[in-house]
Scaffold this motif. Structure first.
Motif, PDB file in Angstrom:
ATOM      1  N   ALA A  91       0.848  -1.212   0.000  1.00 58.25           N
ATOM      2  CA  ALA A  91       0.000   0.000   0.000  1.00 58.25           C
ATOM      3  C   ALA A  91       0.877   1.252   0.000  1.00 58.25           C
ATOM      4  O   ALA A  91       0.575   2.236  -0.694  1.00 58.25           O
ATOM      5  CB  ALA A  91      -0.923  -0.005   1.212  1.00 58.25           C
ATOM      6  N   GLN A  92       1.984   1.238   0.742  1.00 54.37           N
ATOM      7  CA  GLN A  92       2.904   2.398   0.744  1.00 54.37           C
ATOM      8  C   GLN A  92       3.578   2.551  -0.622  1.00 54.37           C
ATOM      9  O   GLN A  92       3.780   3.669  -1.095  1.00 54.37           O
ATOM     10  CB  GLN A  92       3.949   2.253   1.849  1.00 54.37           C
ATOM     11  CG  GLN A  92       3.377   2.380   3.259  1.00 54.37           C
ATOM     12  CD  GLN A  92       4.443   2.290   4.345  1.00 54.37           C
ATOM     13  OE1 GLN A  92       5.644   2.317   4.079  1.00 54.37           O
ATOM     14  NE2 GLN A  92       3.992   2.179   5.594  1.00 54.37           N
ATOM     15  N   ALA A  93       3.946   1.431  -1.263  1.00 56.39           N
ATOM     16  CA  ALA A  93       4.593   1.514  -2.591  1.00 56.39           C
ATOM     17  C   ALA A  93       3.615   2.125  -3.600  1.00 56.39           C
ATOM     18  O   ALA A  93       3.996   2.960  -4.434  1.00 56.39           O
ATOM     19  CB  ALA A  93       5.045   0.126  -3.041  1.00 56.39           C
ATOM     20  N   GLU A  94       2.351   1.714  -3.511  1.00 56.92           N
ATOM     21  CA  GLU A  94       1.349   2.265  -4.437  1.00 56.92           C
ATOM     22  C   GLU A  94       1.131   3.749  -4.164  1.00 56.92           C
ATOM     23  O   GLU A  94       1.005   4.555  -5.094  1.00 56.92           O
ATOM     24  CB  GLU A  94       0.033   1.484  -4.304  1.00 56.92           C
ATOM     25  CG  GLU A  94       0.154   0.100  -4.929  1.00 56.92           C
ATOM     26  CD  GLU A  94      -1.027  -0.812  -4.637  1.00 56.92           C
ATOM     27  OE1 GLU A  94      -1.809  -0.502  -3.711  1.00 56.92           O
ATOM     28  OE2 GLU A  94      -1.147  -1.832  -5.347  1.00 56.92           O
ATOM     29  N   ALA A  95       1.133   4.129  -2.879  1.00 60.93           N
ATOM     30  CA  ALA A  95       0.927   5.546  -2.534  1.00 60.93           C
ATOM     31  C   ALA A  95       2.126   6.382  -2.992  1.00 60.93           C
ATOM     32  O   ALA A  95       1.952   7.512  -3.467  1.00 60.93           O
ATOM     33  CB  ALA A  95       0.723   5.688  -1.029  1.00 60.93           C
ATOM     34  N   LEU A  96       3.337   5.834  -2.883  1.00 66.97           N
ATOM     35  CA  LEU A  96       4.534   6.584  -3.298  1.00 66.97           C
ATOM     36  C   LEU A  96       4.440   6.978  -4.778  1.00 66.97           C
ATOM     37  O   LEU A  96       4.855   8.078  -5.164  1.00 66.97           O
ATOM     38  CB  LEU A  96       5.802   5.745  -3.055  1.00 66.97           C
ATOM     39  CG  LEU A  96       7.111   6.363  -3.552  1.00 66.97           C
ATOM     40  CD1 LEU A  96       7.419   7.670  -2.820  1.00 66.97           C
ATOM     41  CD2 LEU A  96       8.272   5.379  -3.386  1.00 66.97           C
ATOM     42  N   ALA A  97       3.897   6.086  -5.588  1.00 69.06           N
ATOM     43  CA  ALA A  97       3.807   6.367  -7.030  1.00 69.06           C
ATOM     44  C   ALA A  97       2.974   7.619  -7.303  1.00 69.06           C
ATOM     45  O   ALA A  97       3.133   8.258  -8.354  1.00 69.06           O
ATOM     46  CB  ALA A  97       3.229   5.155  -7.750  1.00 69.06           C
ATOM     47  N   GLN A  98       2.099   7.993  -6.348  1.00 69.76           N
ATOM     48  CA  GLN A  98       1.237   9.177  -6.530  1.00 69.76           C
ATOM     49  C   GLN A  98       1.779  10.412  -5.806  1.00 69.76           C
ATOM     50  O   GLN A  98       1.158  11.459  -5.833  1.00 69.76           O
ATOM     51  CB  GLN A  98      -0.175   8.900  -5.970  1.00 69.76           C
ATOM     52  CG  GLN A  98      -0.811   7.615  -6.458  1.00 69.76           C
ATOM     53  CD  GLN A  98      -0.936   7.572  -7.964  1.00 69.76           C
ATOM     54  OE1 GLN A  98      -1.207   8.597  -8.587  1.00 69.76           O
ATOM     55  NE2 GLN A  98      -0.688   6.414  -8.553  1.00 69.76           N
ATOM     56  N   MET A  99       2.916  10.271  -5.116  1.00 74.56           N
ATOM     57  CA  MET A  99       3.427  11.409  -4.338  1.00 74.56           C
ATOM     58  C   MET A  99       4.283  12.327  -5.207  1.00 74.56           C
ATOM     59  O   MET A  99       4.653  11.939  -6.318  1.00 74.56           O
ATOM     60  CB  MET A  99       4.265  10.874  -3.154  1.00 74.56           C
ATOM     61  CG  MET A  99       3.415  10.265  -2.070  1.00 74.56           C
ATOM     62  SD  MET A  99       4.424   9.858  -0.625  1.00 74.56           S
ATOM     63  CE  MET A  99       3.293   8.788   0.247  1.00 74.56           C
ATOM     64  N   PRO A 100       4.668  13.519  -4.675  1.00 77.87           N
ATOM     65  CA  PRO A 100       5.519  14.423  -5.449  1.00 77.87           C
ATOM     66  C   PRO A 100       6.776  13.685  -5.900  1.00 77.87           C
ATOM     67  O   PRO A 100       7.402  12.999  -5.108  1.00 77.87           O
ATOM     68  CB  PRO A 100       5.870  15.525  -4.435  1.00 77.87           C
ATOM     69  CG  PRO A 100       4.774  15.479  -3.432  1.00 77.87           C
ATOM     70  CD  PRO A 100       4.300  14.066  -3.362  1.00 77.87           C
ATOM     71  N   GLY A 101       7.136  13.802  -7.171  1.00 75.67           N
ATOM     72  CA  GLY A 101       8.319  13.098  -7.689  1.00 75.67           C
ATOM     73  C   GLY A 101       7.974  11.770  -8.321  1.00 75.67           C
ATOM     74  O   GLY A 101       8.705  11.263  -9.150  1.00 75.67           O
ATOM     75  N   GLY A 102       6.840  11.189  -7.899  1.00 75.08           N
ATOM     76  CA  GLY A 102       6.380   9.942  -8.517  1.00 75.08           C
ATOM     77  C   GLY A 102       7.163   8.721  -8.087  1.00 75.08           C
ATOM     78  O   GLY A 102       7.881   8.756  -7.083  1.00 75.08           O
ATOM     79  N   PRO A 103       7.030   7.602  -8.843  1.00 72.38           N
ATOM     80  CA  PRO A 103       7.665   6.348  -8.449  1.00 72.38           C
ATOM     81  C   PRO A 103       9.192   6.442  -8.521  1.00 72.38           C
ATOM     82  O   PRO A 103       9.725   7.347  -9.156  1.00 72.38           O
ATOM     83  CB  PRO A 103       7.139   5.341  -9.480  1.00 72.38           C
ATOM     84  CG  PRO A 103       6.624   6.143 -10.605  1.00 72.38           C
ATOM     85  CD  PRO A 103       6.294   7.503 -10.104  1.00 72.38           C
ATOM     86  N   PRO A 104       9.908   5.496  -7.871  1.00 71.22           N
ATOM     87  CA  PRO A 104      11.373   5.556  -7.879  1.00 71.22           C
ATOM     88  C   PRO A 104      11.946   5.191  -9.248  1.00 71.22           C
ATOM     89  O   PRO A 104      11.274   4.570 -10.061  1.00 71.22           O
ATOM     90  CB  PRO A 104      11.759   4.491  -6.852  1.00 71.22           C
ATOM     91  CG  PRO A 104      10.627   3.512  -6.879  1.00 71.22           C
ATOM     92  CD  PRO A 104       9.395   4.336  -7.127  1.00 71.22           C
TER      93      PRO A 104
END
Ligand code: AP5
Length: 215
Positions: A91-104
């Motif tokens: 769930a955190q990995a999916e949320a990170l993809a939507q955060m500022p900067g996007g996925p790693p």
């Protein structure tokens, strides 16, 4: 460059990120360090997180996601980041993809066997003033109990007790290890042997981040 340093408790994420952050010119963003700062400042978030951390449980996603989203929106993270300790669930990995900067751009898995993790954590000492990390057998300070960098008094983290370490490793196996599969499927995962000396590990990680490593 957006980098996740992944690995079990004690794999060396904080140590290696500390060695590479200046060299890469991107901030080291460690959710564990951010939470410990909230606990020591006695904020509302710190009060809610404390019991989970001391027991070696994950802090609930709603608390973590808001804190991380805010940090990634700060100006220095626009250049990229070295994320340490996040994401720890799918769930955190999916949320990170939507955060500022996007996925790693890349996820580095520091691989260390469990018996070595237990040995490292039982002898870890940290400086509460500057964040430097030591290990009494393999990476000791010049003077026992005193930080080489700032002269602070070294402490043992409250979640480095044998019971909390056992629980952290169990939580890692059940809740965090599946994140590796999530990034492997997306072609972003690289593995590094985390059992080597810290300088050799840092060199291998830097190699994976070079354009050739990512090709
Ligand atoms: P966090 O602070 O992230 O802890 P962790 O993931 O358990 O990782 P550690 O900090 O214990 O280990 P590390 O991999 O950084 O290793 P280090 O470099 O220190 O999280 C703490 C808690 O906060 C969690 O349990 C949870 O409650 C909460 N939390 C944080 N993020 C969260 C999230 N996203 N979601 C929910 N909850 C969250 O090295 C370890 C030792 O080994 C040191 O003594 C070091 O000197 C030594 N060492 C390092 N490298 C080497 C080497 N190459 N050779 C020999 N010794 C080495």
């Amino acid at each position: 460059m957006r980098v996740i340093l992944f690995g079990a408790p004690g794999a060396g994420k904080g140590t290696i990120a500390g060695m590479l952050t200046d060299k890469l010119g991107i901030p080291h963003i460690a959710t564990g360090d951010m939470l410990r700062a909230q606990v020591s400042e006695g904020t509302d978030l710190g009060r809610k997180a404390r019991a989970y951390m001391e027991a070696g449980e994950l802090v609930p996603d709603d608390l973590i996601l808001e804190m991380t989203r805010r940090r990634l929106a700060e100006a220095d993270a626009r250049r990229g980041f070295l994320l340490d300790g996040f994401p720890r669930t799918i769930a955190q990995a999916e949320a990170l993809a939507q955060m500022p900067g996007g996925p790693p751009d890349v996820v580095i898995d520091l691989q260390v066997p469990e018996e070595e993790l237990v040995r490292r954590l039982s002898g870890r000492r940290v400086c509460p003033d500057c964040g430097a990390i030591y290990q009494v057998d393999t990476m000791p300070p010049r003077q026992a109990g005193v930080c080489d960098r700032c002269g602070g008094k070294l402490i043992q983290r409250s979640d480095d007790t044998p019971e909390a370490v056992r629980n952290r490793l169990e939580v890692y196996r059940k809740q965090s290890a599946p994140v590796l599969g999530y990034y492997r499927e997306r072609g972003l995962l690289r593995s590094v042997d985390g059992t080597l000396g810290s300088a050799a590990v840092a060199e291998q990680v830097a190699g994976e981040l070079s354009p050739r490593g990512q090709a």
